[in-house]
Design a protein around this motif. Structure first.
Motif, PDB file in Angstrom:
ATOM      1  N   UNK A   1      -0.858 -14.800   1.188  1.00  0.00           N
ATOM      2  CA  UNK A   1      -2.131 -14.520   1.853  1.00  0.00           C
ATOM      3  C   UNK A   1      -1.879 -13.793   3.161  1.00  0.00           C
ATOM      4  N   UNK A   2      -2.840 -12.977   3.576  1.00  0.00           N
ATOM      5  CA  UNK A   2      -2.678 -12.191   4.789  1.00  0.00           C
ATOM      6  C   UNK A   2      -2.825 -10.714   4.479  1.00  0.00           C
ATOM      7  N   UNK A   3      -2.368  -9.895   5.415  1.00  0.00           N
ATOM      8  CA  UNK A   3      -2.486  -8.444   5.237  1.00  0.00           C
ATOM      9  C   UNK A   3      -1.647  -7.980   4.047  1.00  0.00           C
ATOM     10  N   UNK A   4      -2.260  -7.216   3.159  1.00  0.00           N
ATOM     11  CA  UNK A   4      -1.548  -6.678   2.000  1.00  0.00           C
ATOM     12  C   UNK A   4      -0.733  -5.454   2.396  1.00  0.00           C
ATOM     13  N   UNK A   5       0.444  -5.361   1.859  1.00  0.00           N
ATOM     14  CA  UNK A   5       1.329  -4.234   2.140  1.00  0.00           C
ATOM     15  C   UNK A   5       1.590  -3.485   0.845  1.00  0.00           C
ATOM     16  N   UNK A   6       1.430  -2.169   0.887  1.00  0.00           N
ATOM     17  CA  UNK A   6       1.678  -1.336  -0.282  1.00  0.00           C
ATOM     18  C   UNK A   6       2.906  -0.451  -0.040  1.00  0.00           C
ATOM     19  N   UNK A   7       3.607  -0.194  -1.128  1.00  0.00           N
ATOM     20  CA  UNK A   7       4.778   0.666  -1.064  1.00  0.00           C
ATOM     21  C   UNK A   7       5.202   1.047  -2.463  1.00  0.00           C
ATOM     22  N   UNK A   8       6.304   1.774  -2.612  1.00  0.00           N
ATOM     23  CA  UNK A   8       6.746   2.224  -3.938  1.00  0.00           C
ATOM     24  C   UNK A   8       7.148   1.080  -4.869  1.00  0.00           C
TER      25      UNK A   8
ATOM     26  N   UNK B   1       2.127   3.457  -7.441  1.00  0.00           N
ATOM     27  CA  UNK B   1       2.795   4.637  -7.985  1.00  0.00           C
ATOM     28  C   UNK B   1       3.587   4.280  -9.225  1.00  0.00           C
ATOM     29  N   UNK B   2       4.672   5.008  -9.473  1.00  0.00           N
ATOM     30  CA  UNK B   2       5.496   4.810 -10.661  1.00  0.00           C
ATOM     31  C   UNK B   2       6.696   3.918 -10.358  1.00  0.00           C
ATOM     32  N   UNK B   3       7.035   3.065 -11.310  1.00  0.00           N
ATOM     33  CA  UNK B   3       8.231   2.234 -11.165  1.00  0.00           C
ATOM     34  C   UNK B   3       9.467   3.105 -11.343  1.00  0.00           C
ATOM     35  N   UNK B   4      10.527   2.882 -10.570  1.00  0.00           N
ATOM     36  CA  UNK B   4      11.688   3.777 -10.600  1.00  0.00           C
ATOM     37  C   UNK B   4      12.505   3.710 -11.885  1.00  0.00           C
TER      38      UNK B   4
END
Length: 294
Positions: free
Chosen positions: A229-236, A240-243
């Motif tokens: 819970x808390x601020x959501x963080x987005x990143x690769x 997007x696409x999984x590496x």
């Protein structure tokens, strides 16, 4: 067979005794990220590679043998750093370095204090290294990772070289001895070299993702659960696409609700991927047959 050459792989030297740093350096002699761990890990892994992957067997045995030579370098450096309590020097009262070190009560007490940071040097090993980490914890076979699959073991080795490299980097912050730093820099650099060797070897195995033979379930392979819970963080790692598989990440904002709605994920459908259970089963069978031939 092994053939020991008496010369060290690197001309290790020290400027003066330093029992305190010798104790720290034990981390790379008998610690979980040290040279003995690496030597035994690669040596053990090699046996499973001998027939199906003779090229990887050769690589692992070569690097394992070099790691034993690095263990010798670390041990020799520790012994030189313990020059003041080494058996040969205990009775040499006229040694210049020792006389300077013990000149005066304060320096003598400081020397004893430094030596007692690891009392095993005085009462167990007689001035030589012990097969422990810097805190005196004995080396353990549990440090060794050997799973029998080359893609798994090579990834484990890449991680091992990374950990060993950073420990050498940390150790260099605790010594001002230029000769010791020179030795540690050599050992650290060889970790970087081995990292690249293992990485290159992994790339020669195709496909190498996911590790092993069985493919992942397309229903769950690209799902990211927002589990805090808390601020959501987005990143690769969650958009997007999984590496590895090139699938589109599916971000689940409310994991509990989603699990309930999908009957404990049993009714969760593949989304954002071209893979199906049928295609996965076909690839499992084909790759299994290919690997079994070896």
């Amino acid at each position: 067979m092994f053939y020991h050459v008496k010369e060290l792989q690197f001309n290790a030297r020290v400027s003066k005794p330093d029992p305190a740093f010798a104790s720290l350096l034990l981390e790379q002699f008998g610690g979980p990220n040290g040279e003995l761990k690496a030597a035994m890990q690669y040596f053990t892994q090699a046996f499973a590679m001998r027939q199906p992957h003779p090229d990887k067997y050769d690589l692992l045995m070569d690097i394992a043998t070099e790691e034993f030579s690095h263990l010798e370098i670390v041990g020799a450096t520790i012994q030189m750093l313990l020059g003041g309590i080494n058996g040969e020097l205990k009775n040499a009262a006229d040694e210049a370095e020792i006389m300077q070190l013990l000149d005066g009560k304060g320096k003598k007490e400081d020397f004893i204090h430094n030596a007692m940071l690891n009392p095993q040097f005085l009462v167990v090993s007689g001035g030589g290294p012990t097969v422990t980490n810097s805190q005196g914890v004995p080396w353990s076979g549990s440090y060794v990772n050997a799973n029998g699959d080359p893609t798994v073991d090579l990834r484990s080795n890449i991680a091992a070289e990374s950990r060993a490299k950073i420990v050498y980097e940390y150790l260099m912050k605790f010594t001002d001895d230029p000769y010791v730093k020179e030795t540690l820099s050599f050992l650290m650099t060889r970790e970087v070299a081995h990292f690249q060797m293992f990485e290159a070897a992994l790339e020669t195995i195709q496909p190498n993702f996911p590790p092993g033979v069985l493919q992942s379930d397309p229903r769950y392979s690209n799902t990211y659960f927002n589990m805090s819970s808390g601020a959501d963080v987005k990143g690769p790692w969650n958009e997007g696409k999984s590496p590895g598989l090139g699938e589109t990440w599916q971000y689940i904002h409310e994991p509990f609700e989603h699990v309930v709605e999908t009957n404990g994920m049993l009714d969760h459908k593949p989304t954002g991927t071209d893979r199906t259970m049928k295609s996965v089963e076909a690839k499992d069978k084909a790759l299994s047959q290919e690997r079994s031939k070896k």
